[in-house]
Scaffold this active site. Structure first.
Site, PDB file in Angstrom:
ATOM      1  CB  SER A 137     -68.956 -42.648  14.012  1.00  0.00           C
ATOM      2  OG  SER A 137     -69.345 -43.996  13.925  1.00  0.00           O
ATOM      3  CB  SER A 169     -72.922 -40.294  12.147  1.00  0.00           C
ATOM      4  OG  SER A 169     -72.142 -41.449  12.357  1.00  0.00           O
TER       5      SER A 169
END
Length: 526
Positions: free
Chosen positions: A140, A205
């Site tokens: 991520s 993220s």
């Protein structure tokens, strides 16, 4: 060159001759039998189950149903105009780990495989390649750098280019290796920006929007000190959110991860070791900086009286939606955070960019718990539907995608309308039931496979039809891995048609910037 032995040549000659003889006399040859057997195995004739015959949508068995559906689709496509207006706002929704298998399976929670998630109704769809500079299957952090900063980088790194190796304490200090995000580009153009997530707000993220760091796990100073020492000069991710060049200008910051903002000596579950309380520092910056910890505080916040909002609703990640009592929980839903975010950012006449993540889809897949993963996907879809209702396609570009997929499988020829969380009608060779949903690897291996005796446990005797049900996996791992296939990108609004095709993941922020007329690249307003 090695010659075939006479015995092998004679054997092949006899087999070929027998097949020719059988074929000439209308008899099945050995090759034909093998081919037919393979075809039967690939496409088995499953026993009819009358329970599911009535589950098909009315009219599906007629030709007219599908012909009319196809005509309607073509008509919709040919009558949908291309929106080439300048975007005032961009909302990017990220379903962490939301691969195509996840979206296909999640439709069943909405009423069946023919149902649609809110973003599947968007007019334009493309595919993004998710590999990183050094890995075929990504994480991520490097994917966030791609879809937010416009460059591909190394696994585990954030907001830096490929010159910075993961965990390197020196090269990341060189600002020439730092890359800015579309959130910064929007701020530079006079727009508002922010991040919202159901994970820790310092997680990979959301951190891609504001952090520059060589190790995604350096969420607080304690982790930096362990790797690089107290005098390294490296700002941890939480510090960069509160005081960084980008994070320090965000209008909205909502998620979990409160522990990374408070010192361990303070009341609570803080993990910092520098004696600082970054929450208090944020509040002290301005009387118009608001801090909230519960959904009630968020709902009651007078947005006319604040300029910036920091909401930390959990010490770590949010609780899974299926583990919460919506009525008594103090944790807001993603839909509730999305509503307040748009209400606040819409006050800016210059427009905004905001990143909103449904982050716990990924966590559930890592645990091999698909009931939670698919439920989180539906919750994610609700937030997107609300955003569409609160904004206009005329001036707001909404982009929905995933950072990567998972090693998640949806198979076994289940009947229409059947429970995808149940066993497949297909029987494996060992005659023990198999589930429709399963994983390539993860904790589900040891739960369903007796390695000592070399046999599988019957999963139907272990499942309890509960959110925490762990599903079977082929290989043992404490945590299931990501998948490496392309992810879908759904778009609606100005210049959304540019998101069609197959492209590199790092193209995404460049297209958003083009529509928003920010950044240093091509712009729709040029």
């Amino acid at each position: 060159m090695r010659r075939n032995s006479p015995k092998i040549s004679i054997t092949l000659f006899l087999i070929l001759g027998m097949n020719i003889f059988f074929t000439a006399h209308g008899l099945p040859s050995c090759a034909m039998e093998d081919e037919e057997r393979r075809d039967r195995l690939m496409h088995p004739d499953l026993p009819e189950d009358p329970r599911y015959h009535a589950r098909a949508v009315d009219g599906e068995k007629s030709s007219e149903y599908w012909l009319n559906q196809g005509k309607k689709f073509v008509e919709t496509k040919t009558t949908t105009p291309l929106n080439k207006k300048k975007a005032k706002n961009v909302i990017m929704f990220l379903g962490d780990g939301m691969g195509l298998t996840t979206t296909a399976a999640a439709r069943n929670l909405l009423g069946g495989e023919h149902a649609e998630l809110s973003f599947e109704k968007f007019p334009h769809v493309g595919l993004a390649k998710t590999y990183s500079v050094d890995k075929i299957v990504s994480d991520s952090a490097n994917t966030a750098t791609a879809y937010l900063c416009g460059i591909k980088t190394l696994y585990g790194t954030l907001g830096v280019n490929g010159m910075v190796e993961r965990g390197n304490c020196q090269t990341m200090l060189d600002k020439a290796n730092h890359v800015s995000s579309i959130a910064q580009w929007a701020i530079d153009a006079g727009k508002s920006a922010g991040v919202v997530t159901t994970t820790r707000i310092t997680h990979a993220s959301p951190a891609g929007a504001y952090a520059h760091i060589s190790e995604r796990d350096w969420e607080d100073d304690t982790e930096v000190v362990k790797s690089c020492g107290r005098e390294s000069g490296i700002d941890d991710i939480a510090l960069q959110l509160i005081h960084g060049e980008t994070g320090g200008k965000f209008k909205v910051m909502m998620g979990g991860g409160r522990r990374h903002f408070e010192d361990s000596s303070l009341q609570g579950k803080g993990k910092r070791s520098d004696g600082r309380n970054l929450i208090d520092e944020f509040k002290a910056e301005s009387p118009r900086n608001a801090y909230v910890e519960t959904k009630e505080e968020l709902a009651n916040l007078n947005l006319q009286e604040v300029d910036r909002v920091l909401g930390l609703f959990h010490d770590s990640h949010f609780d899974f939606h299926l583990d919460t009592n919506v009525e008594s929980s103090t944790q807001p839903t993603l839909e509730e955070m999305t509503r307040r975010t748009i209400e606040l950012l819409s006050q800016d006449d210059n427009g905004y960019f905001v990143f909103i993540e449904g982050g716990r889809i990924d966590s559930a897949h890592h645990d091999n718990t698909p009931r939670k993963a698919l439920d989180e996907t539906v919750e994610f879809s609700k937030a997107i539907q609300l955003a569409r209702e609160m904004t206009s396609e005329e001036d707001t570009l909404i982009v929905v995608t995933a950072d990567h997929s998972h090693a998640f499988s949806f198979n076994g020829y289940p009947y229409r309308g059947s429970d995808i969380f149940a066993a497949s009608p297909t029987k494996p060779n060992d005659k023990i039931p198999m589930m429709v949903l399963s994983y390539s690897n993860g904790p589900g291996y040891e739960k369903f496979y007796d390695a000592v005796n070399g046999v599988r446990h019957d999963p139907t005797t272990v499942m309890k039809a509960e959110p925490n049900d762990v599903y079977p996996a082929t290989f043992p791992r404490d945590s299931e891995t990501h998948g490496g296939e392309d992810v879908a990108v759904y778009a609606s609004g100005p210049w959304s048609h540019l998101f069609t095709g197959v492209y590199e993941q790092n193209a995404i922020p460049h297209i958003m910037a083009y529509a928003l007329c920010v950044g240093k690249g091509l712009k729709a307003c040029d």
